[in-house]
Scaffold this active site. Sequence first.
Site: not given
Length: 892
Positions: A502, A767
């Site tokens: 990502e 996260e």
Amino acid sequence: MMDQYLSIIKNNDINPIDLKTEYLVNPLAVDVNEPRFQWTLVATDPLKHNLSQKAYQILVSNDEQSLAKNVGNLWDTGKVVSDQTNHIHYKGKTLNAGQRAYWKVKVWDQEDKESTFSTVAYWGNALINWTAQWIGAPVGTQKNALKNIDEIDAQLVKSKPALMPVLYLRKHFTCEPTIKTAILYATAQGAYEVLLNGKPVADDRMSPGWTDYHNTIQYQAYDVTELLGKDNALGVILGTGWFSSYVGYRHQFQLYGSNQTALLELHIEYHNNEKIVIKSDNTWKVNTGPIIYSDILMGELYYQSRDIGQWSSPAYDDKSWLPVIIKPIDPKVKLVTERSQPVRVTQEISPKTRREIKPGVWVFDFEQNMVGLVKLHVPANSKSTRIQLRHAEALEKDGNVYVKNLRSALAIDTYVLDGNHTKAQDFEPHFTYHGFRYIEITGFPGEPQLTNIVGRVVHSDTPITGQLETSSPLVNRLHDNILWGQKSNFFSVPTDSPQRDERLGFLGDGEIFVHTASYNADVSAFFSKWMRDVREAQSSAGGFSNVAPRACNVVDGAPAWGDAGVIVPYTMYRQYGDLKMIEDNWEAMNKWMNYIGSQNPNYIWTKRLNNNYGDWLQVNANTPKEVLSTAYYGYDALLMSRLAAASNRTEDAKKYTELHQNIANAFNKAFVNSTDGHIKGETQTVYLLALAFEMLPEKLRPLAANNLAENIKAHNWHLTTGFIGVGYLCPVLTQFGHNDVAYRLLLQNTYPSWGYSIANNATTIWERWDGWTKEKGFQDPSMNSFNHYSLGSVGRWLFQSMAGIDTGSQRNEVGFKHILIRPNPGQGLTYVNASYKSINGRIDSSWHTSDKKFTLKINIPVNTRATVDLSFAGKLYEVGSGIYDYNNCDLD
């Protein structure tokens, strides 16, 4: 702090230090027509109070000799009566392309005593007209280089068509020994390193940095005067970088092109003023070498048998090398100077433990999740072997590295050695980087020791500005985790994660964290650069994007994501007093507001939601998305009104003030109970946004704040907020009289809380609140980063409210010229020591409590004033610069 400046201090009270141009220290290429100067002031006697600058004089010259004689042959401001020390625009003679200008400053203090001149700073003007051409390898060169590699590698390269060999480019040239200056300008469609006569010209990594290569490419400038001789060789190692490596989570590769190329101009000036230019053209040679590939996500593969020796030395025989192919510069693609600090290695960390988990397989633990590279030291007399390094953030129960959360990113560096060696060797990858705490090593000759590897921390080298220590080990670790998360993810752009496939510049993450980031480090230049990426990613309709540069996630921005286009410029203005940030972004911000407003005439944001993420990763809560989106629309209008007023846009200020009120009215009618202040959704986040964004009438704000506190109590003093709400959680609680609740949340260590991850060995921000739990183990590996700064946005509150360091309370008191010292002590902490190096100087705030007494010590920098608000003890002070003690204030 004073020792390093003693040499410049005479009989004056204050002296200018830390000179910068466009937020940078001595930039060699600046493409701003009127670059801005800044300095800070230091006191000769730190115990003296109320020191300020009455006037300044700036001298700018085209050579150091003139400046040494106090001659400003480019600009002499004379004595300017002003207390301004930053954002001072150069108004001197126009510089030629590539010309260097030297400057210094002296000041007069409040008693009109004159300081000595500062040390000399400089900047270089941009290279205006390039004459070089892009150079690369003939078609088939890289494909041919993939022949005769090991079967295991051949299969991998075949399955990953973007894994292309790194190129080596070189040119031999001679020059006269009477060199005055030599400046190298360089960039790449790819990533590059430059060597001159076998030596690196700089320590930056992954240059030229990530931009939308279809529109803009940065270039760097290097002073190579000391590296030149009569006989020279200029060499470039050219990797794929963001240009044609794998990028993002959709297996995108060759996003901007399929073949990497380089562009260089070396400008040499002799003492007789003669000038020559060595540039990239058809006289260069190209070859492949030992790096089979070096990919951002996949890692690096190195074949020592293909080493090409001292290829960048002048004596090297390059007859077997191929001539390069050339292509002209595309006038539609802007070549711009590097706007921010480059990516660099900023520190080294040694592993703390190692264990053999199976024969020949070793796992090393650095005890710190980080981002960067591992340098491998292979001892002498090693036999031919294949050494593989696999990077991971966590371990499985059996001790194996956990890599499922990396998804398609291999994150493997492999070194294939070619036989016996009598000398020890070091290996380090070039154009990749990894997020890791653990390293799995296989194939090492013999038993690897802790000294055989070292972690090299790599990130955009934004100077650290915030320091924080408290009586709570949990809070100290939290601050460290937030800072490590920031360093790990500020990598040319503010990425969302550094380890998996990502690593994109998500706007939602950036906007919620930017305020925290600006306390931790000087991110003025970093976000100036990224906002250019954000503007370039804006759609023709006016929609900001979800990620910038716009890659993989190509739709227009969702609420709280696209809004970064307004929130980031506002925060930069607030923290640094940067009016240019408003000017640069005003048109884009206006387009964004029209983009939302044209489709939502009733002021409720229900159209153009663009995959509305809501309060992403909230826990046991369901914040209505239309409540969140409308609140953000209102917040944008509120900030636009402030930015318009700050930039003297009177009509726009009025327009956006009215717009904010209209949105707030519609918000209250649609979502708010006008009697008791309850808000649709009844989540913590709906209350936080309504209060933080001034969406409620005055009479409902205390009621809504009480509802928020009751919600937290109903969850047994736990948060339920996701990415968006968490940034406003503690600030809103403190602002509206629930500081005790903010502290209970801060010090909570059961799920969900910041302390829960710390209790489970986190060294960065996760996260997800439940990235790993004792009951369920790892979360869904499809989205589970252990280094993701968004939930660390509480860092703003640690500095701003807990330590009490803030810019002034009035709308125009920005950039810490007027400082608000308003600490908020709470149960569970007995002391806090904090400092913040603002654009106007270092601010210190240290407090401790004992027997219901509060003691505060502060240091206010020269040329600023402060309001010291100890309203909990019924005291308020107005002070100038200096050190102040406030002892034994009552806490009750």
